[in-house]
Design a protein around this motif. Structure first.
Motif, PDB file in Angstrom:
ATOM      1  N   MET A   1       0.865  -0.946  -0.017  1.00  0.00           N
ATOM      2  CA  MET A   1      -0.209   0.059   0.036  1.00  0.00           C
ATOM      3  C   MET A   1       0.798   1.195  -0.251  1.00  0.00           C
ATOM      4  SD  MET A   1      -3.472   0.715   2.218  1.00  0.00           S
ATOM      5  CE  MET A   1      -2.838  -0.584   3.628  1.00  0.00           C
ATOM      6  N   LYS A   2       0.580   2.255  -0.539  1.00  0.00           N
ATOM      7  CA  LYS A   2       1.255   3.476  -1.095  1.00  0.00           C
ATOM      8  C   LYS A   2       0.682   4.489  -0.081  1.00  0.00           C
ATOM      9  CE  LYS A   2       2.415   6.500  -4.637  1.00  0.00           C
ATOM     10  NZ  LYS A   2       2.521   6.885  -5.999  1.00  0.00           N
ATOM     11  N   ALA A   3       1.583   5.186   0.784  1.00  0.00           N
ATOM     12  CA  ALA A   3       0.966   6.439   1.727  1.00  0.00           C
ATOM     13  C   ALA A   3       0.879   7.569   0.771  1.00  0.00           C
ATOM     14  CB  ALA A   3       2.008   6.302   2.582  1.00  0.00           C
ATOM     15  N   THR A   4      -0.134   8.400   0.729  1.00  0.00           N
ATOM     16  CA  THR A   4      -0.143   9.726   0.145  1.00  0.00           C
ATOM     17  C   THR A   4       0.233  10.830   0.801  1.00  0.00           C
ATOM     18  OG1 THR A   4      -2.455  10.047   0.782  1.00  0.00           O
ATOM     19  CG2 THR A   4      -2.076   8.621  -1.168  1.00  0.00           C
ATOM     20  N   GLY A   5       0.057  10.699   2.325  1.00  0.00           N
ATOM     21  CA  GLY A   5       0.505  11.834   3.344  1.00  0.00           C
ATOM     22  C   GLY A   5      -0.611  12.735   3.026  1.00  0.00           C
ATOM     23  N   ILE A   6      -1.874  12.481   2.844  1.00  0.00           N
ATOM     24  CA  ILE A   6      -3.035  13.121   2.950  1.00  0.00           C
ATOM     25  C   ILE A   6      -3.834  12.815   4.008  1.00  0.00           C
ATOM     26  CG2 ILE A   6      -5.105  13.972   1.812  1.00  0.00           C
ATOM     27  CD1 ILE A   6      -3.626  13.375  -0.782  1.00  0.00           C
ATOM     28  N   VAL A   7      -4.231  13.624   4.970  1.00  0.00           N
ATOM     29  CA  VAL A   7      -4.980  13.193   6.162  1.00  0.00           C
ATOM     30  C   VAL A   7      -6.445  14.051   5.759  1.00  0.00           C
ATOM     31  CG1 VAL A   7      -5.242  13.401   8.558  1.00  0.00           C
ATOM     32  CG2 VAL A   7      -2.976  12.813   7.633  1.00  0.00           C
TER      33      VAL A   7
ATOM     34  N   ARG B   1      -7.909  -6.821   9.916  1.00  0.00           N
ATOM     35  CA  ARG B   1      -7.414  -6.888  11.211  1.00  0.00           C
ATOM     36  C   ARG B   1      -6.541  -5.779  12.006  1.00  0.00           C
ATOM     37  NH1 ARG B   1      -7.204 -13.540  12.003  1.00  0.00           N
ATOM     38  NH2 ARG B   1      -9.450 -13.492  11.448  1.00  0.00           N
ATOM     39  N   GLN B   2      -6.013  -5.172  11.110  1.00  0.00           N
ATOM     40  CA  GLN B   2      -5.042  -4.199  11.415  1.00  0.00           C
ATOM     41  C   GLN B   2      -5.666  -2.551  11.625  1.00  0.00           C
ATOM     42  OE1 GLN B   2      -3.859  -6.373   8.801  1.00  0.00           O
ATOM     43  NE2 GLN B   2      -2.779  -7.445  10.783  1.00  0.00           N
ATOM     44  N   GLY B   3      -7.049  -2.850  11.369  1.00  0.00           N
ATOM     45  CA  GLY B   3      -7.926  -1.621  11.453  1.00  0.00           C
ATOM     46  C   GLY B   3      -7.646  -0.758  10.219  1.00  0.00           C
ATOM     47  N   GLU B   4      -7.101  -1.317   8.958  1.00  0.00           N
ATOM     48  CA  GLU B   4      -7.279  -0.594   7.904  1.00  0.00           C
ATOM     49  C   GLU B   4      -8.625  -0.514   7.000  1.00  0.00           C
ATOM     50  OE1 GLU B   4      -2.610  -0.697   6.533  1.00  0.00           O
ATOM     51  OE2 GLU B   4      -3.997  -2.444   6.117  1.00  0.00           O
TER      52      GLU B   4
END
Length: 182
Positions: free
Chosen positions: A1-7, A40-43
């Motif tokens: 999975m690729k993080a975008t840095g957007i929250v 299971r990791q909450g994703e």
């Protein structure tokens, strides 16, 4: 999975906005259905849902039937990718991204005929060098929404398309649209 840095924050109705850049990159349009997965990791994972992709094996068998009768290469696609192919080795086109011209035809909900003599030519795939002539593109519409297309192709780019090929594609796409409504 690729993080975008957007929250982003969830609003009081439980909604979250998917940034425009991500929607554009993933070709997510207003009204497109998304599947929601959790692990299971909450994703929480959102995935574009392809209603016509649900037809899978049925779409493949249908494409093979049309190929046997019409002798044209048959592709069935959703609004993004080819989901069934008959008349060519599957590895050549299956799951490949369709081109923007095909996307536009699907969005317009009108059958079009490729005609080299008038310059009315369509490119099937994005960024692919192909030797196929797009003969007929007939959008698949279910409950008023364009969800894909049935496409007849030929390796002969000088082929003349008749009303028979157009009717075959239109009947096929109409049938698939009706299947999706059930």
């Amino acid at each position: 999975m690729k993080a975008t840095g957007i929250v982003r924050r969830i609003d009081d109705l439980g909604r979250i906005v998917i940034p425009k850049e991500i929607r554009r990159t993933l070709h997510i349009r207003e009204g497109d259905p998304l599947e929601i997965y959790t692990d299971r990791q909450g994703e929480v994972i959102l995935k574009k849902y392809s209603p016509i992709g649900e037809l899978g094996k049925f779409a493949q068998e249908y494409a093979e039937s049309i190929f046997q009768m019409a002798k044209y290469i048959v592709c069935i696609c959703d609004r993004d990718n080819i989901i069934a192919i008959s008349g060519l080795p599957k590895k050549n086109l299956l799951n490949k991204k369709i081109g923007p011209q095909i996307e536009k035809v699907i969005e317009n909900r009108r059958t079009v005929v490729g005609d080299k003599s008038t310059g009315n030519e369509y490119t099937l795939l994005v960024d692919e060098d192909e030797d196929l002539f797009v003969c007929v593109i007939s959008p698949i519409v279910a409950q008023g929404d364009p969800i894909g297309a049935l496409i007849l192709l030929s390796e002969d780019n000088n082929i003349k398309i008749t009303d028979n090929e157009v009717k075959i594609a239109e009947i096929g796409s109409s049938f698939l649209g009706k299947q999706m409504e059930q």
